[in-house]
Write a protein that holds these residues in place. Sequence first.
Motif, PDB file in Angstrom:
ATOM      1  N   VAL A 526      -1.077  -5.557  -7.671  1.00 35.35           N
ATOM      2  CA  VAL A 526      -1.729  -5.731  -6.382  1.00 35.35           C
ATOM      3  C   VAL A 526      -1.421  -7.099  -5.791  1.00 35.35           C
ATOM      4  O   VAL A 526      -1.129  -7.215  -4.591  1.00 35.35           O
ATOM      5  N   LEU A 539       3.387  -4.637   7.317  1.00 32.15           N
ATOM      6  CA  LEU A 539       2.498  -3.742   6.585  1.00 32.15           C
ATOM      7  C   LEU A 539       3.064  -2.339   6.434  1.00 32.15           C
ATOM      8  O   LEU A 539       2.656  -1.601   5.551  1.00 32.15           O
ATOM      9  N   LEU A 542       4.348  -1.114   3.107  1.00 32.99           N
ATOM     10  CA  LEU A 542       3.423  -1.058   1.988  1.00 32.99           C
ATOM     11  C   LEU A 542       3.677   0.085   1.006  1.00 32.99           C
ATOM     12  O   LEU A 542       3.815  -0.175  -0.200  1.00 32.99           O
ATOM     13  N   MET A 546       4.708  -0.627  -2.910  1.00 35.89           N
ATOM     14  CA  MET A 546       3.854  -0.164  -4.007  1.00 35.89           C
ATOM     15  C   MET A 546       4.643   0.691  -4.985  1.00 35.89           C
ATOM     16  O   MET A 546       4.546   0.515  -6.200  1.00 35.89           O
ATOM     17  N   LEU A 550       5.310  -0.246  -8.917  1.00 39.62           N
ATOM     18  CA  LEU A 550       4.816   0.613  -9.998  1.00 39.62           C
ATOM     19  C   LEU A 550       5.948   1.021 -10.927  1.00 39.62           C
ATOM     20  O   LEU A 550       5.813   0.959 -12.150  1.00 39.62           O
TER      21      LEU A 550
ATOM     22  N   PRO B 260      -4.492   1.457   1.282  1.00 40.77           N
ATOM     23  CA  PRO B 260      -4.384   1.552  -0.175  1.00 40.77           C
ATOM     24  C   PRO B 260      -4.772   0.266  -0.906  1.00 40.77           C
ATOM     25  O   PRO B 260      -5.497   0.324  -1.898  1.00 40.77           O
ATOM     26  N   VAL B 261      -4.309  -0.881  -0.426  1.00 42.06           N
ATOM     27  CA  VAL B 261      -4.656  -2.126  -1.114  1.00 42.06           C
ATOM     28  C   VAL B 261      -6.144  -2.428  -0.919  1.00 42.06           C
ATOM     29  O   VAL B 261      -6.845  -2.840  -1.843  1.00 42.06           O
ATOM     30  N   PHE B 284      -4.324   1.193  -8.488  1.00 42.11           N
ATOM     31  CA  PHE B 284      -3.264   0.920  -7.524  1.00 42.11           C
ATOM     32  C   PHE B 284      -2.349   2.127  -7.383  1.00 42.11           C
ATOM     33  O   PHE B 284      -1.964   2.521  -6.273  1.00 42.11           O
ATOM     34  N   PHE B 285      -2.032   2.736  -8.516  1.00 46.50           N
ATOM     35  CA  PHE B 285      -1.189   3.939  -8.506  1.00 46.50           C
ATOM     36  C   PHE B 285      -1.876   5.056  -7.721  1.00 46.50           C
ATOM     37  O   PHE B 285      -1.260   5.718  -6.882  1.00 46.50           O
ATOM     38  N   THR B 287      -4.137   4.916  -5.350  1.00 47.75           N
ATOM     39  CA  THR B 287      -4.173   4.699  -3.907  1.00 47.75           C
ATOM     40  C   THR B 287      -2.775   4.801  -3.306  1.00 47.75           C
ATOM     41  O   THR B 287      -2.624   5.203  -2.152  1.00 47.75           O
ATOM     42  N   ALA B 288      -1.752   4.463  -4.095  1.00 53.81           N
ATOM     43  CA  ALA B 288      -0.382   4.633  -3.593  1.00 53.81           C
ATOM     44  C   ALA B 288      -0.109   6.109  -3.347  1.00 53.81           C
ATOM     45  O   ALA B 288       0.500   6.484  -2.338  1.00 53.81           O
ATOM     46  N   ARG B 295       0.686   9.819   4.630  1.00 62.67           N
ATOM     47  CA  ARG B 295       1.861   9.606   5.471  1.00 62.67           C
ATOM     48  C   ARG B 295       2.603  10.911   5.715  1.00 62.67           C
ATOM     49  O   ARG B 295       3.018  11.220   6.834  1.00 62.67           O
ATOM     50  N   LEU B 533      -7.211  -5.760   7.908  1.00 57.84           N
ATOM     51  CA  LEU B 533      -5.805  -6.027   8.215  1.00 57.84           C
ATOM     52  C   LEU B 533      -4.984  -4.746   8.152  1.00 57.84           C
ATOM     53  O   LEU B 533      -4.117  -4.510   8.992  1.00 57.84           O
ATOM     54  N   GLU B 534      -5.264  -3.917   7.145  1.00 54.81           N
ATOM     55  CA  GLU B 534      -4.507  -2.674   7.035  1.00 54.81           C
ATOM     56  C   GLU B 534      -4.837  -1.728   8.192  1.00 54.81           C
ATOM     57  O   GLU B 534      -3.988  -0.970   8.644  1.00 54.81           O
ATOM     58  N   ASN B 537      -3.161  -3.611  11.361  1.00 48.09           N
ATOM     59  CA  ASN B 537      -1.743  -3.927  11.285  1.00 48.09           C
ATOM     60  C   ASN B 537      -1.407  -5.272  11.936  1.00 48.09           C
ATOM     61  O   ASN B 537      -0.422  -5.395  12.636  1.00 48.09           O
TER      62      ASN B 537
END
Lengths: 769, 769
Positions: A526, A539, A542, A546, A550, B260-261, B284-285, B287-288, B295, B533-534, B537
Amino acid sequence: MQKFDSSMMDFEERVDIDDFESEVMERIYSKPLLIKRVNTTSQIAIVGANVCPVESLDYEVPENELVNEDWRSRRTVQIFQYILLKWAFALIIGLSTGLVGIFNNIAVENIAGFKLLLTTELMLKHKYYKAFAAYAGCNLGLATSAAALCAFIAPAAAGSGIPEVKAYLNGVDAYSILASSTLFVKIFGSIFGVAAGFVVGKEGPMVHTGSCIASLIGQGGSRKYHLTWRWLRYFKNDRDRRDLITCGAAAGVAAAFRAPVGGVLFALEEAASWWRSALLWRTFFTTAVVAIVLRGFIQLCSTGTCGLFGEGGLIMYDISAAKVVYSTPDILAVILLGVIGGILGSLYNYLVDKVLRTYSIINERGAAVKILLVIMISLLTSICSYGLPWLATCIPCPADASTSCPNTDVSGNYKSFQCPPGHYNDLASLFLNTNDDAIRNLLSTNTVKEFHISSLFIFFVAVYCLGIITYGIAIPSGLFIPVILAGSCYGRLVGRLFEPISKLDVGLFSLLGAASFLGGTMRMTVSLCVILLELTNDLLMLPLVMLVLLISKTMGDMFNKGVYDQIVKLKGLPYMEAHPEPYMKHLIARDVVTGPLITFSGVEKVGNILLALKNTGHNGFPVIDEPPFSDAPELCGLVLRSQLLVLLKGKAFSKDRVLAGNKVLRKISELDFAKAGSGKGLKLEDLDIQEEEWDMYVDLHPIANTSPYTVVETMSLAKAAVLFRELGLRHMCVVPKSQGRPPIVGILTRHDFQPEHILGLYPHVRFQQ
Amino acid sequence: MQKFDSSMMDFEERVDIDDFESEVMERIYSKPLLIKRVNTTSQIAIVGANVCPVESLDYEVPENELVNEDWRSRRTVQIFQYILLKWAFALIIGLSTGLVGIFNNIAVENIAGFKLLLTTELMLKHKYYKAFAAYAGCNLGLATSAAALCAFIAPAAAGSGIPEVKAYLNGVDAYSILASSTLFVKIFGSIFGVAAGFVVGKEGPMVHTGSCIASLIGQGGSRKYHLTWRWLRYFKNDRDRRDLITCGAAAGVAAAFRAPVGGVLFALEEAASWWRSALLWRTFFTTAVVAIVLRGFIQLCSTGTCGLFGEGGLIMYDISAAKVVYSTPDILAVILLGVIGGILGSLYNYLVDKVLRTYSIINERGAAVKILLVIMISLLTSICSYGLPWLATCIPCPADASTSCPNTDVSGNYKSFQCPPGHYNDLASLFLNTNDDAIRNLLSTNTVKEFHISSLFIFFVAVYCLGIITYGIAIPSGLFIPVILAGSCYGRLVGRLFEPISKLDVGLFSLLGAASFLGGTMRMTVSLCVILLELTNDLLMLPLVMLVLLISKTMGDMFNKGVYDQIVKLKGLPYMEAHPEPYMKHLIARDVVTGPLITFSGVEKVGNILLALKNTGHNGFPVIDEPPFSDAPELCGLVLRSQLLVLLKGKAFSKDRVLAGNKVLRKISELDFAKAGSGKGLKLEDLDIQEEEWDMYVDLHPIANTSPYTVVETMSLAKAAVLFRELGLRHMCVVPKSQGRPPIVGILTRHDFQPEHILGLYPHVRFQQ
């Protein structure tokens, strides 16, 4: 359990790693690889263990009469002041780290800029040999200065500093790692080292710098220069210092990368071993201050008042201009990039480890040899940087170049080098620049054809190898920039190779390459992700970043540990891992208790204490209450060496063996126990105990920590290790299970949980699950 | 210590909060505010404590013969499978949460879109009363459906869900909070509730949904439908379930905000009580995966295949178009905005708390009253949304509007409402939109004059009040969106007021206003910063967002706690705070031990165990070894109620009082102890013990956890609390200090550390520091 008396003077034989006296520390610290554990009492010699004598830190909150008395006497306004001071310290740490970051950048840009201008001018006059002499000469001078600072003033300033900070935050205080001399050398050594063109970064050193600043602030001024403030003594304990140093480490990253959120996450994910939500907030405040300082100075410098420090200053690679569109072939390419990047990253770790082992043998031969090594590497770097661009062919300038081409400025793309007008040398654009500018060039978007594939390949191999052989020489050297440099070159190379099938800009490939190398070496997730986003201001990348992180971390973890963990191990710092080893389940706490135990009575003879302090290196002693003070022997608490020294200096002695708590409380206050910075505390030699006082008694009850954490001797070692690690203990008392035995079996320290110690005692458990 | 025998049958009087039987749980759970602690044995009634019967979770790793046997039998390939499954679960959680997020958004956009289209069409025909009837009717229908789902199927699905998830991750399993019925109602109730035009968000519900999904996956299929897989039983323990639910919570935030972050950081900062680096990576995985799923679907939907789900779908407020330039007056304005925002945010918390207390009294009158309350709030919301825009005057369309004006689409700015052609109603653009679109309009940049100051003020007051009175009614309702909505309106209002002196775009002010409200209510820092921020953007706003968050959090903390902590407290969940209260220093562990202790012998009569299980609600029993099995009575370990039930079901009994470990090991394996989901475990009634078996013996040694964590009775309560909290314990054994006494003094559970319990026993310590 053996009570201490003068007939038992064979303690010198016992060498507890926790307990080296500070005079031997320095001597041994410089050669951590060659020490073997001598453990004559238990008749076991652990061969090959890398042991480094260090202090453990006291994170546990002591609970004794003195502390309680002190808490009662603090008024609400004082507690408010204390909280306010914490925030003031965070502010000061943020400000100073920000300013040092700015200073560092301005100095590097100006020194390196001058050097590059000189070289370019001579090149333009076709004086190629002179140009090389000027270039290599400047590098050599700067490198020698950095090495001399490191070798003579503060050897602890060499290297990245992140492993040591990480170990400190785990409870290991390596010798002089946060001293003011280290800070001085770290700042200037880093400036000279980076300006000398080495493939090193200023990021690790910035983290170390931030931590040093925090530590010095937390030490409450300088006693030597009579710059102390009474209030600051409340911060003289390892818990508050740990918090400050966490803030400092985060501020360092924030200043180095201009990544305030990334800094917080770095401190959280990589540096700190314990964390709590209040600290998160304070760290966040510190990095916000850094961000504001940096922004202010960049605005100031944008008017041209900072010499050659301009746009190329604080690294910030804006790639948001590139359009982020990707489909299945791009993702496949990115996965491949991640896999290979992870493997190359872990190979990097492996080679760095090997080189470091070699260097540590070379470096211990003395300061002169250290400097010689630096000179050799500097010459090699200069030869590569100046020589390899001759291999590249001159490329005609593109018609649509956004910047001037060829370029004779300090920074920027399209370096002219030896090429005729209208042409540029792509390798020179990478080699004859600062590392920051080289990365910016590699990450530049919408410039697909700027670098030839062959040039990228040459640069990649050169930088990868130079990065490996440079880390470990006696200069402050960060690992981030070499890894990013090699990684972004690798990424651009892959991008060029995948050009026919992928629509992603090579600049974005370059970013992903850097991510894959970082993931493969550092093994963070992270924090790296956020740092890269803050660096590149994009951004939309991202999900891909990621994904790459990973993959590359997974690949790397298959082969070895992260580079900082590796260095911690190599330096022999007794780091407590978050999880116990599987084999610890098959042992119990009693199994790893070694050596004779020294205990004191609740009211003990001064002479006995002095002898124990002199003849052993133990730092914690159990206090046992015996009749007439209790019905049967029972564990009253634990006293630390440092507390005993203060108590003895206070001389609250009595002729008879009686409780004298009030007398002690009148003579000493909690503030006297404020812990000085490492190596600066009260020493046994500072005491002035008269002959006749040896037979007097002193009451240990007021200072004994009456609530030490204990485990029953049959507690599984794995669970004892969890307790020790989670609560950040220094000493853990092992108490007997059955009745009718002495009230304590032994004391465990972090060294007793080290795999080397346990596997030395029980080699066969290694293969048990 | 009292040994259990049938003459001691007065245990019914003792009500340990930890120990309510599940049949009373449901009844009492719905009225947490009215329960008083009944504690007749210790003659102390704690009045006013909000107690909710819940299960504690077992995070401690047991160490007993069975577990060790099991570990020995696992082969390397099995351990590898286990690790692989962990990652597979993370993948599944990410995929399903992402899909649910998409489904939720598509459903809301289509339902609300249809409603708004209908209203707009009738408005265009000047049928204003019909339009209101259609609008209010749709809202009412949707609201009633949501309320009926909540009231009849899963009352636990009402509200945000984040406080319950937070409590679960702290070790408190509130009744049916993660059941499959809750998941079902949460998904559909949230869709109906949001589509009904309530001022509620789908973010809290998404976090809860993610956690439910994770919990169900972790439960290893469904026994009821014979969908179990033997391998999944390895995950049937509270530790692995906690990890999965952490991933689920992060996935929820990632899906709700497309951050995600931010999701990882939310799980880290707000949700989780314990954290480790391996979990960071797995989260983290997850949320990725969510990011990639979202998307993909957004690309799919951009072709128009998702009905009315279009750009307005997943919230993403791109403000990067606005130029971020600011100087001193702007910063002063921003500081003022932060201060007032923080105060308004904490006022929000205060009012939500008051309203919740009122609603909880109303809601316990039954399902019909619950639904009635929802209907009333729905009508009020409809009247505000449709009625208030009539207060605004029609504004002529700007000549340079980038979008069509007036606008008769589903979403977007410049709503026509009742205005003549060429004019728009600015209040209608805010009220007659989905909440997401209203926020997007408020955050829109380069549209300074679009909203009148008076309109902004009306909208702000309405949304602030509606948000407060809506939370707590029987529908799934998130708090993020109401706070962001009120905050961004507040920010835009401030921006308009500071227009003469500030150069910052009002859209950016709007973002900062949202940040200040979020900081003032939620009291998070890093995670909010990254989420914002995410969402927007725009990394350049980072320093200002950090500044505002710090100020507003500081202001808020002066008045009260964060909103989620407040709700946890209100629900009476026994949450263990990270830090012990100051007064705990003045108590010792023995002080809070209450009630009679029931212990078992190492080899115990079956009848005694049955009686103890029947007559008490205790969940942990110490096992004491006595002669002839040991020289003196000593603490052998701790058995759990759930383990005893399994053991008794296995019927490994013997006629005589002898050690029979092998017999037990042959009959039962570690997998039999796999813990089912809450409320689904083996019950006392499931046992079928014959009369003659009551006098037989059973050996408890194989199942007793031989390494329970213990504290000496004189350990300060503060340090005992630290141990309990940091290691995530369920039971802590208090052992005697002096010898010659029974080997255990009592057992502490999380309830014994609750301030209500301690202050009930010792009211005077509250004011000690």
